[in-house]
Design a protein around this motif. Structure first.
Motif, PDB file in Angstrom:
ATOM      1  N   LEU A 123      -8.212  -5.626  -1.233  1.00 20.70           N
ATOM      2  CA  LEU A 123      -7.949  -3.964  -0.835  1.00 20.70           C
ATOM      3  C   LEU A 123      -6.778  -2.920  -1.586  1.00 20.70           C
ATOM      4  CD1 LEU A 123      -8.677  -4.671   3.029  1.00 20.70           C
ATOM      5  CD2 LEU A 123     -10.450  -4.201   1.070  1.00 20.70           C
ATOM      6  N   MET A 150      -5.987  -0.431   7.272  1.00 19.46           N
ATOM      7  CA  MET A 150      -6.804  -1.627   7.001  1.00 19.46           C
ATOM      8  C   MET A 150      -7.788  -3.130   7.491  1.00 19.46           C
ATOM      9  SD  MET A 150      -4.912  -1.471   4.338  1.00 19.46           S
ATOM     10  CE  MET A 150      -5.047  -3.311   3.626  1.00 19.46           C
ATOM     11  N   MET A 167     -11.253  -1.473   6.830  1.00 20.88           N
ATOM     12  CA  MET A 167     -11.358  -1.656   5.571  1.00 20.88           C
ATOM     13  C   MET A 167     -11.782  -2.838   4.965  1.00 20.88           C
ATOM     14  SD  MET A 167      -8.478   0.485   3.918  1.00 20.88           S
ATOM     15  CE  MET A 167      -8.738  -0.220   1.811  1.00 20.88           C
ATOM     16  N   ALA A 168     -11.435  -4.014   6.463  1.00 18.37           N
ATOM     17  CA  ALA A 168     -11.971  -5.515   6.383  1.00 18.37           C
ATOM     18  C   ALA A 168     -12.503  -5.889   6.613  1.00 18.37           C
ATOM     19  CB  ALA A 168     -10.718  -5.712   6.896  1.00 18.37           C
ATOM     20  N   LYS A 178     -13.933  -5.436  -8.983  1.00 15.31           N
ATOM     21  CA  LYS A 178     -13.326  -4.503  -8.818  1.00 15.31           C
ATOM     22  C   LYS A 178     -12.974  -3.448  -9.492  1.00 15.31           C
ATOM     23  CE  LYS A 178      -8.758  -5.239  -7.715  1.00 15.31           C
ATOM     24  NZ  LYS A 178      -7.953  -6.214  -7.158  1.00 15.31           N
TER      25      LYS A 178
END
Length: 305
Positions: free
Chosen positions: A192, A215, A218-219, A305
């Motif tokens: 991330l 966070m 986002m996970a 990524k």
């Protein structure tokens, strides 16, 4: 006398070189790829048949009578006997087993994801003395066979008065699932972007608020993926509840299925047995069908990524 000069003739253009194509070699590669494609699809079809046919046969048998199961096992039922399901649900106490399993697995799954995500976030985002040591402790927990811990775990649970209780089994399930959860989510949190967390910190957010409001959402793909894996493992867990949960009123679904197989097998109630098996199977299939896209997304999120 005026003369007109004739321009010299332009040199003839050289023809473009012709690229030689080895047609037989190209056809050979194409045929080999076609054969490999047919072979791989054939293997997948055979594997699908081996997996799906027993499931379909169990579902079909749950709606048949005992005589038709034994005499014509591969024939479709003439009529759907829903009384098999009601008999397994009430008389075989599948409702009690199902309720105990939902409570234990639901609470342990929430606790595993919460504690595992918090530990994984700290290990992935913060450098402190002993970071790698703690991380490898979790990795070591994955390689430790649970059967070796059954005897000391039994005495620990007995000394803490947690035997034959739902909350004791919940704590054991959380401890059993934490190593894999931390290992999976640590790698996910490392993929991330750190800029989002840094922006939240600059806006005055605390570490706790940054984790839970920035966070953790986002996970979500990683949480769903590891949640499905933990759900499958905890739902089908048999060894731990057998050793730590001997109370008939606190039995989970895996223990109830064994009891159902023993009792219904002696009674000859095969239709009720198959109805109970399908009841235990449906939640797992439903969870994977609903979240299959999220599982694939969580597994492949960190690849590119």
């Amino acid at each position: 006398m005026k003369t007109t000069d004739t321009p010299p003739a332009a040199p003839a253009e050289r023809p473009a070189p012709v690229t030689e194509v080895n047609v037989p070699a190209a056809r050979t590669k194409s045929s080999e790829g076609h054969v490999l494609n047919v072979f791989s699809h054939g293997v997948l079809i055979i594997w699908a048949i081996l997996v799906i046919m027993p499931l379909l046969w169990a579902v079909m048998s749950s709606f048949k009578t005992d005589d038709s199961i034994l005499s014509t096992p591969w024939k479709l039922p003439d009529t759907l006997h829903f009384e098999n399901w009601s008999r397994a649900w009430s008389q075989a106490h599948m409702s009690d087993y199902f309720f105990n399993t939902v409570v234990v697995v639901g609470c342990s799954l929430v606790g595993t994801l919460l504690l595992g995500s918090m530990a994984a976030y700290v290990l992935a985002r913060f450098d402190f003395p002993g970071n790698r040591f703690v991380y490898f402790l979790f990795i070591g927990g994955m390689s430790f066979p649970v059967i070796l811990a059954l005897v000391p775990l039994f005495f620990v649970m007995n000394n803490m008065a947690l035997l034959n209780t739902r909350h004791g089994l919940i704590l054991v399930y959380i401890a059993y699932s934490l190593p894999f959860t931390v290992f999976f989510l640590t790698s996910f949190f490392r993929t991330l972007p750190t800029s989002v967390a840094e922006a939240a910190m600059l806006d005055g957010a605390s570490h706790t608020r940054t984790f839970f409001q920035v966070m953790l959402p986002m996970a979500k793909p990683g949480l769903i993926s590891v949640g499905i894996f933990n759900f499958l493992g905890q739902w089908n867990q048999y060894m731990l509840p057998t050793v730590l949960n001997s109370d008939p009123n606190q039995r989970v679904l895996s223990q109830g299925l064994v009891e159902l197989a023993n009792s219904q097998g002696y009674k000859g109630d095969w239709s009720g047995l198959f109805a109970g098996l399908v009841m235990a199977m449906l939640p797992v299939l439903g969870a994977y069908i609903v979240f299959q896209r999220q599982v694939v997304a969580g597994l492949t999120a960190g690849a590119v990524k």
